[in-house]
Design an enzyme around this catalytic site. Structure first.
Site, mmCIF file in Angstrom:
data_model
loop_
_atom_site.group_PDB
_atom_site.id
_atom_site.type_symbol
_atom_site.label_atom_id
_atom_site.label_comp_id
_atom_site.label_asym_id
_atom_site.label_seq_id
_atom_site.Cartn_x
_atom_site.Cartn_y
_atom_site.Cartn_z
ATOM 1 N N ASN A 281 0.827 -1.203 0.000
ATOM 2 C CA ASN A 281 0.000 0.000 0.000
ATOM 3 C C ASN A 281 0.862 1.254 0.000
ATOM 4 O OD1 ASN A 281 -2.049 1.978 0.468
ATOM 5 N ND2 ASN A 281 -3.331 0.400 1.378
ATOM 6 N N ASP A 282 1.372 1.643 1.149
ATOM 7 C CA ASP A 282 2.112 2.906 1.251
ATOM 8 C C ASP A 282 3.348 2.939 0.353
ATOM 9 O OD1 ASP A 282 0.367 3.947 3.225
ATOM 10 O OD2 ASP A 282 1.391 2.742 4.741
ATOM 11 N N THR A 283 3.962 1.787 0.113
ATOM 12 C CA THR A 283 5.205 1.744 -0.661
ATOM 13 C C THR A 283 4.990 1.945 -2.159
ATOM 14 O OG1 THR A 283 5.037 -0.673 -0.783
ATOM 15 C CG2 THR A 283 6.371 0.253 1.005
#
Length: 473
Positions: free
Chosen positions: A394-396
């Site tokens: 997700n965030d990456t």
């Protein structure tokens, strides 16, 4: 033969094995043998410790038998628990187990310091200073690692912050350092109440330090506490004159520190920012409105599209580990490779819940090392890829880190999944990542969402491609 000669020779051998083992751990190809080599070194160091007790303290004959019995019992309990838990633990729970084991190492160093300080065994300013520093760092690592374990294991949810938290933490730390300095100034001749307060406050500081840190920073925190444990062990090795502990502690401390700095750099943040900022708390503020919409696609259709692609790049994340889908993923990769599709894996430095988590997960499934690439080595290739598929990350992969200055993750290097011609995101639902930030990639024009458990999605993709091939014949 002189027992002291045997002790010194064994410690040298153990030290060399530690260093060589760590060197071999630097490559996934030799990492397993490196662990074995370092493990042999630890066995040598532990066994010679019994001879060390008898030789260094020959006047303690009445206590010698008791100490050896206690040592054997502790070894049996530790080995039994480690063997049972190590065989039982799932790959998804490996990060919290690493945090737990790391905390035990810090606790062991703090215990050595407690014995030296409560027993007034440490003499001289340098020895006392090392004992005090090892005690502080070891106790902080113990309680902080336990909090990290609780967060990763879902036993502690959310973060704990209040106005003036940093001021309170600063006051606690100054008090601890003050007690430590007074202990050294008094040559260790202080009351047990003061020493007890020293260790209790150190444990409290570890909790206060770890509780405010958000889940997105846990990989960095684990690495930092690992460095703390190494430093504490090294200091206490110096206190008791054990070269194996000194070298092992220095090696772990330096490696952990370097890894922490590299991971913080990979997130474009300083270690102090990790410890004292609110990253990971909530991404609601400053998120802004995201244009576009999430566009679902059937897993089979996505699989067929990849079958006819020339180049596919896979970005794995923690969701892959949760679903235990790595074996089915590699089965699908082999089907694509058999159809002359070029397939590569792109690993973000903080993918998963600990450093190297995705590499270990893929290695477990038998994925060849030569198709697994670090972010900096493959990021420029996404624009050449026909398809980039994100599985549980997700965030990456959030483009907001590049474009949205108001985003909490702005400036963090990401995998350039959005630059591929087509992106597929395998995800159970529409939830946000660890940082709580909505992912702009999910709303992009070239992105489709494949909803479902990653293992079931991979099975559907495999079946779709196989049925296609079968129909073709």
């Amino acid at each position: 033969m002189n027992p002291q000669f045997i002790i010194d020779a064994a410690f040298i051998v153990a030290t060399l094995l530690f260093i060589y083992g760590l060197k071999r751990m630097s490559s996934p190809v030799t990492a397993r043998s490196g662990i074995v080599v370092a493990g042999v070194g630890m066995v040598v160091a532990v066994l010679v410790a019994f001879l060390y007790i008898a030789d260094v303290n020959p006047k303690a004959e009445p206590f010698l038998k008791t100490n050896i019995i206690l040592g054997v019992v502790a070894l049996a309990v530790g080995l039994g628990w480690a063997w049972w838990s190590g065989k039982k633990v799932e790959m998804t729970a490996m990060p919290q187990m690493v945090a737990l084991y790391n905390g035990m190492g810090g606790g062991a160093a703090a215990a050595i310091a407690a014995i030296e300080l409560f027993g007034h065994k440490a003499h001289g300013n340098i020895i006392l200073t090392m004992a005090v520093l090892g005690g502080i760092i070891g106790a902080v690592s113990l309680s902080g690692s336990l909090i990290a374990w609780g967060k990763l294991d879902g036993r502690i949810n959310g973060t704990w912050r209040f106005p003036g938290l940093q001021a309170v933490n600063g006051l606690i730390l100054l008090t601890i350092l003050g007690i430590g300095a007074w202990t050294v100034w008094q040559g260790g001749a202080v009351g047990p109440e003061l020493i007890a307060a020293f260790f209790v406050l150190s444990l409290v500081y570890g909790v206060m330090m770890a509780m405010p840190i958000g889940g997105a920073d846990m990989p960095v925190v684990i690495s930092l506490f690992n460095a703390f444990t190494g430093l504490a062990v090294g200091f206490e090795g110096y206190v008791i004159g054990n070269p194996a502990l000194m070298v092992a502690g220095m090696v772990v401390g330096s490696a952990g520190t370097l890894l922490t700095l590299l991971m913080a750099k990979a997130m474009n943040r300083s270690v102090s920012n990790v410890l004292f900022s609110n990253f990971g708390a909530s991404g609601e503020e400053g998120q802004g409105e995201i244009k576009g919409s999430m566009k679902p696609i059937d897993a089979g259709d996505a699989g067929i599209n990849m079958r006819y692609a020339s180049k596919v790049i896979i970005a794995p994340g923690y969701g892959l580990a949760v679903a235990q889908a790595q074996h089915k993923l590699y089965e699908f990769v082999k089907i694509l490779q058999a159809a002359d599709v070029e397939v590569k894996f792109a690993i973000h430095p903080v993918a998963g819940r600990m450093p190297g988590h995705m590499n270990v997960l893929l290695a477990e499934a038998g994925v060849p090392y030569d198709i697994i690439y670090d972010m900096e080595d493959i990021n420029n290739e996404f624009k050449e890829a026909d398809v980039a598929i994100v599985i549980g990350a997700n965030d990456t992969v959030n483009p907001a880190a590049r474009t949205n200055k108001s985003s909490p993750i702005y400036g963090m290097p990401i995998l350039n999944v959005d630059q591929a011609k087509q992106a597929y995101v395998v995800k159970r639902g529409q939830g946000k990542g660890y940082s709580g930030v909505e992912n702009e990639l999910f709303f992009a024009d070239n992105t489709n969402m494949v909803y479902g458990d990653a293992q079931k999605v991979m099975v559907a993709m495999i079946q779709a491609v196989k049925s296609l091939e079968g129909g073709g014949h």
